[in-house]
Design an enzyme around this catalytic site. Structure first.
Site, short mmCIF file in Angstrom:
data_model
loop_
_atom_site.label_atom_id
_atom_site.label_comp_id
_atom_site.label_asym_id
_atom_site.label_seq_id
_atom_site.Cartn_x
_atom_site.Cartn_y
_atom_site.Cartn_z
N CYS A 93 0.79 -1.23 0.00
CA CYS A 93 0.00 0.00 0.00
C CYS A 93 0.82 1.28 0.00
O CYS A 93 0.27 2.36 -0.15
CB CYS A 93 -0.92 0.01 1.21
SG CYS A 93 -0.02 0.00 2.78
N GLU A 115 -7.07 -6.38 -0.82
CA GLU A 115 -7.17 -5.44 0.30
C GLU A 115 -6.06 -4.42 0.19
O GLU A 115 -4.96 -4.73 -0.25
CB GLU A 115 -7.07 -6.24 1.61
CG GLU A 115 -7.06 -5.42 2.87
CD GLU A 115 -5.65 -5.07 3.32
OE1 GLU A 115 -5.51 -4.09 4.08
OE2 GLU A 115 -4.70 -5.76 2.93
N ARG A 158 -9.24 1.55 11.67
CA ARG A 158 -8.27 1.21 10.63
C ARG A 158 -9.03 0.91 9.34
O ARG A 158 -9.30 -0.24 9.00
CB ARG A 158 -7.43 0.00 11.04
CG ARG A 158 -6.28 -0.27 10.09
CD ARG A 158 -5.32 -1.29 10.72
NE ARG A 158 -4.08 -1.31 9.98
CZ ARG A 158 -3.72 -2.31 9.17
NH1 ARG A 158 -4.50 -3.35 9.00
NH2 ARG A 158 -2.57 -2.25 8.54
N ARG A 212 -9.89 0.19 5.66
CA ARG A 212 -9.23 -0.51 4.57
C ARG A 212 -10.20 -0.62 3.41
O ARG A 212 -11.42 -0.65 3.59
CB ARG A 212 -8.81 -1.92 5.00
CG ARG A 212 -7.98 -1.99 6.25
CD ARG A 212 -6.69 -1.27 6.18
NE ARG A 212 -5.72 -2.01 5.38
CZ ARG A 212 -4.51 -1.56 5.10
NH1 ARG A 212 -4.10 -0.40 5.54
NH2 ARG A 212 -3.68 -2.28 4.37
#
Length: 186
Positions: A75, A114, A160, A162
């Site tokens: 990422c 993801e 968090r 995502r």
């Protein structure tokens, strides 16, 4: 019931894989992870030998057949904490296309990808559109908007967010509407 075979890419320590294993209808037949410490943890937790080569060195035909691709692709190229070079980051930004190379060769039934929350809006949404359209061209149905989820949405005290990209091969069917984005729930 025959278990669906999973292949995990950029597997880390197996966070995504754990949920699939716990569902008891999935079996991990292949995992790839580059970080040596993550590899040790993954192998200990899942009792499987991890292919620890750089994904660029892995030929698609070397990977055993599988039904489900799991991939938390790097990422840093899309994160607000990074340089945000996206696909222009030749080291990490192009790794999505390695996923596509493997998908094209194996054509698994399903894929779950993801990444960081910022993937949804990176480059004014162009990155998301490129990912969506590439997966569509490969023969997968993908929800039109990225699914954003955070554990705090369901009461877990961790924020968090995502992005999850759910794919189903077009000959299998369409994806139903899916809402984890709290502000999008009808």
């Amino acid at each position: 019931m025959k278990k669906l075979k999973c292949a995990s890419f950029f597997a880390g320590v197996g966070g995504i894989d754990l949920g699939f294993e716990q569902a008891e209808i999935f079996e991990t037949v292949y995992a790839n992870e580059f970080d040596e410490y993550a590899v040790k943890t993954y192998e200990e937790n899942f009792n499987i030998k991890v292919d620890c080569r750089d994904i660029n060195e892995v030929k698609s035909e070397e990977i055993p057949d599988f039904d489900v691709m799991l991939a938390g692709f790097p990422c840093q190229a899309f994160s607000k904490a990074g340089k945000r070079l996206g696909f222009a980051d030749e080291t990490k930004g192009t790794l999505f296309f390695d996923i596509c190379r493997i998908l094209k060769h194996h054509m698994p039934k399903y894929a779950l990808l993801e990444n960081v929350r910022n993937l949804a809006s990176h480059d004014g949404g162009n990155t998301w559109r490129a990912i969506h359209d590439t997966l569509d061209e490969l023969g997968y149905n993908v929800i039109d908007e990225p699914v954003i989820f955070s554990p705090h949405y369901i009461g877990v005290p961790q924020h968090r967010e995502r992005v999850f990209i759910m794919c189903v091969r077009k000959d299998i069917g369409k994806l139903p509407p899916f809402y984890f984005n709290i502000d999008k729930i009808p």
